[in-house]
Design a protein around this motif. Structure first.
Motif, mmCIF file in Angstrom:
data_model
loop_
_atom_site.group_PDB
_atom_site.id
_atom_site.type_symbol
_atom_site.label_atom_id
_atom_site.label_comp_id
_atom_site.label_asym_id
_atom_site.label_seq_id
_atom_site.Cartn_x
_atom_site.Cartn_y
_atom_site.Cartn_z
ATOM 1 N N GLU A 95 38.021 48.040 23.580
ATOM 2 C CA GLU A 95 37.335 49.088 24.352
ATOM 3 C C GLU A 95 35.727 49.096 24.266
ATOM 4 O OE1 GLU A 95 41.363 49.474 23.877
ATOM 5 O OE2 GLU A 95 40.050 49.929 22.340
ATOM 6 N N LEU A 96 35.440 48.527 23.080
ATOM 7 C CA LEU A 96 33.957 48.574 22.763
ATOM 8 C C LEU A 96 33.118 47.419 23.561
ATOM 9 C CD1 LEU A 96 33.595 49.653 19.214
ATOM 10 C CD2 LEU A 96 33.088 50.972 21.087
ATOM 11 N N LEU A 97 33.794 46.376 24.094
ATOM 12 C CA LEU A 97 33.034 45.469 24.644
ATOM 13 C C LEU A 97 32.128 45.597 25.745
ATOM 14 C CD1 LEU A 97 32.868 42.203 24.967
ATOM 15 C CD2 LEU A 97 34.975 42.286 26.530
ATOM 16 N N LYS A 98 32.465 46.617 26.695
ATOM 17 C CA LYS A 98 31.765 47.004 27.770
ATOM 18 C C LYS A 98 30.242 47.650 27.169
ATOM 19 C CE LYS A 98 30.782 49.668 31.761
ATOM 20 N NZ LYS A 98 29.272 49.802 31.548
ATOM 21 N N SER A 99 30.331 48.427 25.892
ATOM 22 C CA SER A 99 29.230 48.875 25.177
ATOM 23 C C SER A 99 28.261 47.884 24.728
ATOM 24 C CB SER A 99 29.420 49.792 24.282
ATOM 25 O OG SER A 99 30.188 49.341 22.977
ATOM 26 N N GLN A 100 28.828 46.710 24.181
ATOM 27 C CA GLN A 100 28.134 45.675 24.073
ATOM 28 C C GLN A 100 27.505 44.882 25.241
ATOM 29 O OE1 GLN A 100 30.417 43.167 21.031
ATOM 30 N NE2 GLN A 100 29.564 44.187 19.697
ATOM 31 N N PHE A 101 28.080 44.813 26.265
ATOM 32 C CA PHE A 101 27.264 44.273 27.332
ATOM 33 C C PHE A 101 26.415 45.144 27.822
ATOM 34 C CE2 PHE A 101 30.706 40.968 27.847
ATOM 35 C CZ PHE A 101 30.089 40.003 28.487
ATOM 36 N N ASP A 102 26.494 46.303 27.748
ATOM 37 C CA ASP A 102 25.254 47.512 28.311
ATOM 38 C C ASP A 102 24.176 47.374 27.417
ATOM 39 O OD1 ASP A 102 27.043 48.196 30.165
ATOM 40 O OD2 ASP A 102 27.727 49.958 28.852
ATOM 41 N N THR A 103 24.272 47.101 26.054
ATOM 42 C CA THR A 103 23.325 46.763 24.920
ATOM 43 C C THR A 103 22.560 45.512 25.026
ATOM 44 O OG1 THR A 103 24.458 48.388 23.455
ATOM 45 C CG2 THR A 103 22.849 46.958 22.466
ATOM 46 N N LEU A 104 23.561 44.277 25.607
ATOM 47 C CA LEU A 104 22.880 43.112 25.481
ATOM 48 C C LEU A 104 21.433 42.827 26.142
ATOM 49 C CD1 LEU A 104 23.415 40.009 24.510
ATOM 50 C CD2 LEU A 104 24.619 39.688 26.903
ATOM 51 N N GLU A 105 20.707 41.970 25.597
ATOM 52 C CA GLU A 105 19.454 41.738 25.974
ATOM 53 C C GLU A 105 19.444 40.102 25.650
ATOM 54 O OE1 GLU A 105 16.313 43.621 23.729
ATOM 55 O OE2 GLU A 105 16.953 45.533 24.339
ATOM 56 N N PRO A 106 19.696 39.497 26.834
ATOM 57 C CA PRO A 106 19.955 38.007 26.474
ATOM 58 C C PRO A 106 18.895 37.310 26.006
ATOM 59 C CG PRO A 106 20.932 38.610 28.764
ATOM 60 C CD PRO A 106 20.164 39.788 28.165
ATOM 61 N N PRO A 107 18.677 36.307 25.131
ATOM 62 C CA PRO A 107 17.552 35.692 24.485
ATOM 63 C C PRO A 107 16.690 34.954 25.666
ATOM 64 C CG PRO A 107 19.575 34.606 23.542
ATOM 65 C CD PRO A 107 19.763 35.752 24.655
ATOM 66 N N SER A 108 15.216 35.329 25.407
ATOM 67 C CA SER A 108 14.297 34.639 26.377
ATOM 68 C C SER A 108 13.181 33.992 25.612
ATOM 69 C CB SER A 108 13.939 35.640 27.450
ATOM 70 O OG SER A 108 13.197 36.661 26.536
ATOM 71 N N ALA A 109 12.241 33.400 26.224
ATOM 72 C CA ALA A 109 11.173 32.584 25.746
ATOM 73 C C ALA A 109 10.223 33.648 25.057
ATOM 74 C CB ALA A 109 10.214 31.677 26.416
ATOM 75 N N PRO A 110 9.583 33.851 23.867
ATOM 76 C CA PRO A 110 9.471 32.600 23.145
ATOM 77 C C PRO A 110 10.652 32.462 22.083
ATOM 78 C CG PRO A 110 8.306 34.224 22.338
ATOM 79 C CD PRO A 110 8.760 34.713 23.422
ATOM 80 N N GLU A 111 11.867 33.091 22.005
ATOM 81 C CA GLU A 111 13.076 33.034 21.064
ATOM 82 C C GLU A 111 13.505 31.771 21.077
ATOM 83 O OE1 GLU A 111 15.480 36.786 20.404
ATOM 84 O OE2 GLU A 111 15.067 36.586 22.801
#
Length: 158
Positions: free
Chosen positions: A117-133
């Protein structure tokens, strides 16, 4: 690869585990000490010239900066200064896939403190990596052998 493997979930505090088991998402305040402890593990392995793999839901850019730089990442969002060599070299592997595929895998997991049930909260929090990472994105819709091969290629190509 013969590398040490760490599962970040093993390093959550009892309070964090209890909170998640009750279906309450963790916040930054909950996660920062955990991420700092994980950075310390990675720093120790790096100091020993030991390669390591850490399975970790470093959902936000700030969380990944803490893994790379430690507590100093919290105090400053500035990149390290020339001459400083405090940052760890980490390749982040962003395992990307639709929520339904991940939910199906979570539903099969037994004995873990985090409920699906916590999966949606993780998707809501997710900031996919981007440059310069320093990262690669790998689709979870591929077979496990293909996923592993893609990650291994990225590691050995530098």
């Amino acid at each position: 690869l013969g590398w040490k493997f760490y599962d970040a979930d093993d390093y959550h505090s009892p309070e964090n585990k209890k909170k998640m088991a009750e279906g309450i998402p963790l916040n930054d305040e909950d996660r920062i000490p955990w991420l700092c402890a994980l950075h310390d593990i990675l720093r120790r392995e790096d100091s020993s010239r030991q390669d390591a793999i850490l399975a970790c839901s470093a959902l936000k850019k700030m969380y990944r900066r803490v893994l790379v730089c430690g507590a100093s990442a919290i105090e400053s969002n500035q990149p390290e200064q020339p001459g400083e060599n405090t940052a760890l070299k980490i390749l982040f592997v962003h395992l990307d896939g639709p929520i339904d595929i991940i939910a199906g895998r979570l539903a099969k997991r037994r004995g873990h403190f985090m409920p699906p049930e916590l999966l949606k909260s993780q998707f809501d929090t997710l900031e996919p990596p981007s440059a310069p990472e320093h990262f690669i994105t790998v689709s979870l819709e591929k077979s496990l052998p293909k996923i592993v091969l893609e990650i291994e290629r990225a590691i050995f190509q530098g």
